[in-house]
Design an enzyme around this catalytic site. Structure first.
Site, mmCIF file in Angstrom:
data_model
loop_
_atom_site.group_PDB
_atom_site.id
_atom_site.type_symbol
_atom_site.label_atom_id
_atom_site.label_comp_id
_atom_site.label_asym_id
_atom_site.label_seq_id
_atom_site.Cartn_x
_atom_site.Cartn_y
_atom_site.Cartn_z
ATOM 1 C CG ASP A 1 -2.238 0.726 0.938
ATOM 2 O OD1 ASP A 1 -2.247 1.637 0.084
ATOM 3 O OD2 ASP A 1 -3.250 0.404 1.580
ATOM 4 C CD1 TRP A 2 1.434 6.881 0.234
ATOM 5 C CD2 TRP A 2 0.610 6.914 -1.849
ATOM 6 N NE1 TRP A 2 1.826 8.061 -0.353
ATOM 7 C CE2 TRP A 2 1.338 8.114 -1.628
ATOM 8 C CE3 TRP A 2 -0.003 6.719 -3.086
ATOM 9 C CZ2 TRP A 2 1.451 9.103 -2.612
ATOM 10 C CZ3 TRP A 2 0.125 7.700 -4.062
ATOM 11 C CH2 TRP A 2 0.834 8.861 -3.829
#
Length: 733
Positions: A271-272
């Site tokens: 994820d980011w």
């Protein structure tokens, strides 16, 4: 004789090579030409705002996210294909969560449809629209089990039940990916967030999750396994740690379970900046540590931490990572690009971008989803309202063209939203007085004007709820009540002497017990998307009949969370004899009041159970029979029954099959959903329904942590929700 093993090995290798796919051969041929730096570049995903053609031409990114402009995508692809040394195309990604331009209800709302075919169609439509703009990879479906409405991302989930999330998650994967990934209208799906994110402590986003392994396997992992079995092309790691190990550094989750036990061979992305956040978690000292931990755990692509591209080369030279690990990761990335047909067709037809956006077929499907996702919670004979009657429309969500789209609708355009005010104005004589301009508004200064208008109306329709920004990522709440003065407003409306219909649009189940009591009728519409207003108008007028069912339990008080219907019994299960706080005598001695596990101020159970949802008609379940009352683990249990629409409206009912394992090696849930079916019935019509349940689906991870069916006594219920139905016994021998 001494050469025979070598000859045999060559024969095996020859057979293996002949059976390998053309894609695998092309991947290996390309991989053999790549330098280490070029490989690492493929493992780097950058946000559109962080890239330019020079970065791409230098081979420093394998994927770009958040660009939806076809011309700009072609410009970046041209740099990758025509200016980089090996001409490897980019993989363009976007959060397409519940529609692209044509926005469907939020996933929690789609779960309320209990309609897998419709969920699949919604994902297919999203894929058609998004791919025409150049997006070939979506970060969806989110199949985190969510049992705490304080967690804002419950809006993106399919609710609290593992089976429902498994069925609908797999349906979304099919919709996004289509029949062939190589089709220009197919997007790679991404099952997220792996894993346990929905169990974040206290409902606070990004928080730790402490989940015993058996609970993780029995409740939280099944939807992910269903997506893997359906062929989801990618998985995403979660922000949280699970039992002290952050997902992005969790080799047990990514390598041993996902790739090892399940045999899944797709590509894993962080994820980011979740690799970079390993530093804040306290398991990595710096980005170099973070890269080492992530790659060793099994991550293939880093989203926006720059930890891979800045450190993997040095880690390989130091022997902390093996180049084979890098080769395996890049092999999976390249394979996905070949399977998507990006090498053959890297460019977008700019003249066709958006050609199907908001087309009639897409809007019709979005409207159907909004219709089926709306849940009728109460009706004291008020609904449906007569078309053409005069209605006073008020409340902050009445004309909320932006907010009705819900969280994570970055490409939704409010100019295309049909609001409740618009929809109702087509079917009723509408008097509009919002009073509260937005959901957090406390100013009821216009209420006097509303009272005067109420005298001229036949009914009041109050559109309550929460703005889109109040749910979703990083938007957790400690108290999930209606915001602003909405509670006071509904109370005041209930005293005007007119029938009060309350419609709630929200991204989560809200604490609505008082509002439900004050209203003569209530419809709960999880943020319904582009066509929400038209759907609500048809439901209120009776042109359509409500059929949605709650995919989450509704509680009396936020303090009851986490809450879910398929909980385990305690040693003192609820007997319905709670002593509440008002019943306690003064100077009472210390006794175990009620002698069960409950709250003195909220009691034991839910306000509304999982699966709850009313209709304008009524349904009857009868003649329930089992194919056998004693079955072996390799048998199939057939549960047959008659379902009758005993009312006056043609309508849909969602029939559900629940199971309870009475005695297990570990404590078992009081009920578990195992089958459901949406059935359309004309007024007075009956249909014969048969649920087929292989007994092997009663398997679970028991005391020995082995997945198997345990023999013993069971109960089952066939009903329209988790609280209804008569128990029927059967036995597994």
């Amino acid at each position: 004789m001494k050469f025979r093993p070598i000859v045999l090995s060559l024969i095996i290798l020859s057979i293996s090579c002949s059976e390998r796919s053309e894609v695998d051969r092309r991947v290996d041929a390309l991989l053999s030409q790549m330098t280490l730096d070029e490989k690492i570049g493929q493992m780097n995903q950058l946000d559109y705002g962080s890239v330019n053609s020079e970065i791409i031409a230098a081979g420093k990114a394998g994927s770009v996210l958040n660009c939806v402009d076809a011309a700009r995508i072609n410009e970046l692809q041209r740099a990758a294909v025509e200016e980089s040394r090996l001409g490897i195309p980019l993989l363009m990604a976007r959060d397409v969560i519940h529609g692209f331009h044509t926005v469907f209800p939020i996933p929690l709302g789609q779960a309320a449809t209990f309609d897998a075919a419709l969920v699949e169609e919604g994902a297919r439509i999203a894929a058609k629209e998004a791919t025409s703009h150049g997006v070939r990879w979506t970060f969806s479906p989110m199949v985190d089990i969510a049992r705490d409405a304080r967690w804002g991302r419950i809006a993106e989930s399919f609710g609290e039940d593992s089976y429902l999330a498994s069925v609908l998650g797999a349906a979304m994967v099919r919709g996004y990916q289509g029949n062939e990934l190589s089709s220009p209208t197919s997007m790679a799906a991404c099952a997220k967030h792996f894993a346990g994110y929905g169990a974040s402590e206290g409902g606070r986003d990004y928080n730790t999750a402490n989940i015993p392994e058996r609970v993780l396997r029995n409740s939280y992992l099944p939807p992910f396994q269903a997506c893997a079995d359906e062929g989801a092309a990618t998985f995403m790691t979660s922000f949280n740690d699970v039992n002290g190990v952050p997902s992005t550094a969790n080799r047990w989750l990514l390598d041993e379970v996902l790739r090892g036990e399940w045999g899944w061979d797709g590509m894993i992305v962080t994820d980011w900046n979740s690799a970079g956040e390993l530093i804040a978690h306290g398991v990595a000292a710096d980005l170099k540590d973070a890269a080492e931990l992530s790659v060793n755990a099994g991550v293939d692509m880093d989203m926006m931490s720059y930890s891979f591209i800045g450190n993997v080369s040095a880690l390989v030279k130091e022997g902390k990572l093996q180049e084979k690990q890098i080769d395996d990761a890049v092999r999976r990335i390249l394979k996905l690009k070949f399977e998507l047909g990006l090498f053959e067709q890297p460019y977008i037809d700019e003249s066709n971008a958006g050609a199907s956006d908001y087309c009639e077929e897409h809007l019709a499907a979005a409207k159907k989803a909004a219709l089926e996702s709306a849940v009728l919670l109460k009706n004291e004979g008020v609904l449906p309202l007569k078309e053409g009657s005069t209605v006073l429309v008020c409340g902050p969500m009445a004309d909320a063209s932006h907010d009705q789209l819900g969280t994570w609708a970055p490409d939704g355009q409010e100019s295309h939203s049909i609001t409740a005010l618009m929809g109702l104005s087509k079917l009723f004589n509408v008097i509009y007085e919002p009073v509260l301009e937005y959901s957090r508004d406390y100013d009821m200064g216009n209420f006097a004007a509303l009272k005067a208008k109420a005298l001229r109306s036949d009914a009041i329709i109050m559109l309550a709820g929460e703005e889109a920004i109040l749910s979703g990522e990083a938007h957790s709440l400690a108290d999930v009540k209606l915001q602003g003065a909405q509670r006071e407003f509904i109370d005041a409306l209930s005293k005007l002497g007119k029938p009060l219909v309350t419609v709630v649009m929200a991204g989560r189940p809200l604490e609505i017990e008082q509002e439900l009591e004050d209203s003569d009728a209530m419809i709960y519409s999880f943020h319904p998307g582009t066509m929400g207003g038209e759907a609500l108008a048809e439901l209120i007028s009776g042109r359509a009949v409500p059929s949605g069912k709650l995919p989450v339990s509704f509680v009396h008080s936020s303090g009851q969370y986490p809450f879910y219907y398929n909980h385990s019994n305690t040693g003192r299960p609820n007997q319905g004899n709670e002593t509440l706080i008002g019943d306690l005598p003064l100077k009472a001695g210390q006794v175990s009041n009620g002698c069960t596990s409950y709250y003195l101020d909220a009691g034991y159970g839910e306000l509304l159970p999982f699966g709850y949802g009313l209709s304008y008609t009524s349904f009857k379940y009868s003649n329930i029979t089992l194919s056998s009352n004693e079955l072996h683990s390799d048998d199939v249990l057939k549960v047959e029954f008659e379902l009758t629409n005993s009312g006056d409206y043609d309508a849909d009912e969602v029939a559900m099959l629940f199971i309870q394992d009475l005695v297990g090696s570990i404590v078992r849930p009081v009920k578990e959903l195992k089958r459901f079916e949406r059935v359309s019935l004309k007024a007075g019509e009956s249909k014969h329904i048969c649920f087929e349940l292989p007994i092997k689906e009663l398997a679970f991870y028991g005391l020995d942590n082995i997945f198997k069916v345990e023999a013993g006594n069971f109960k089952l219920w066939v009903a329209g929700n988790s609280a209804d139905g008569e128990a029927i016994p059967f036995k597994v021998i």
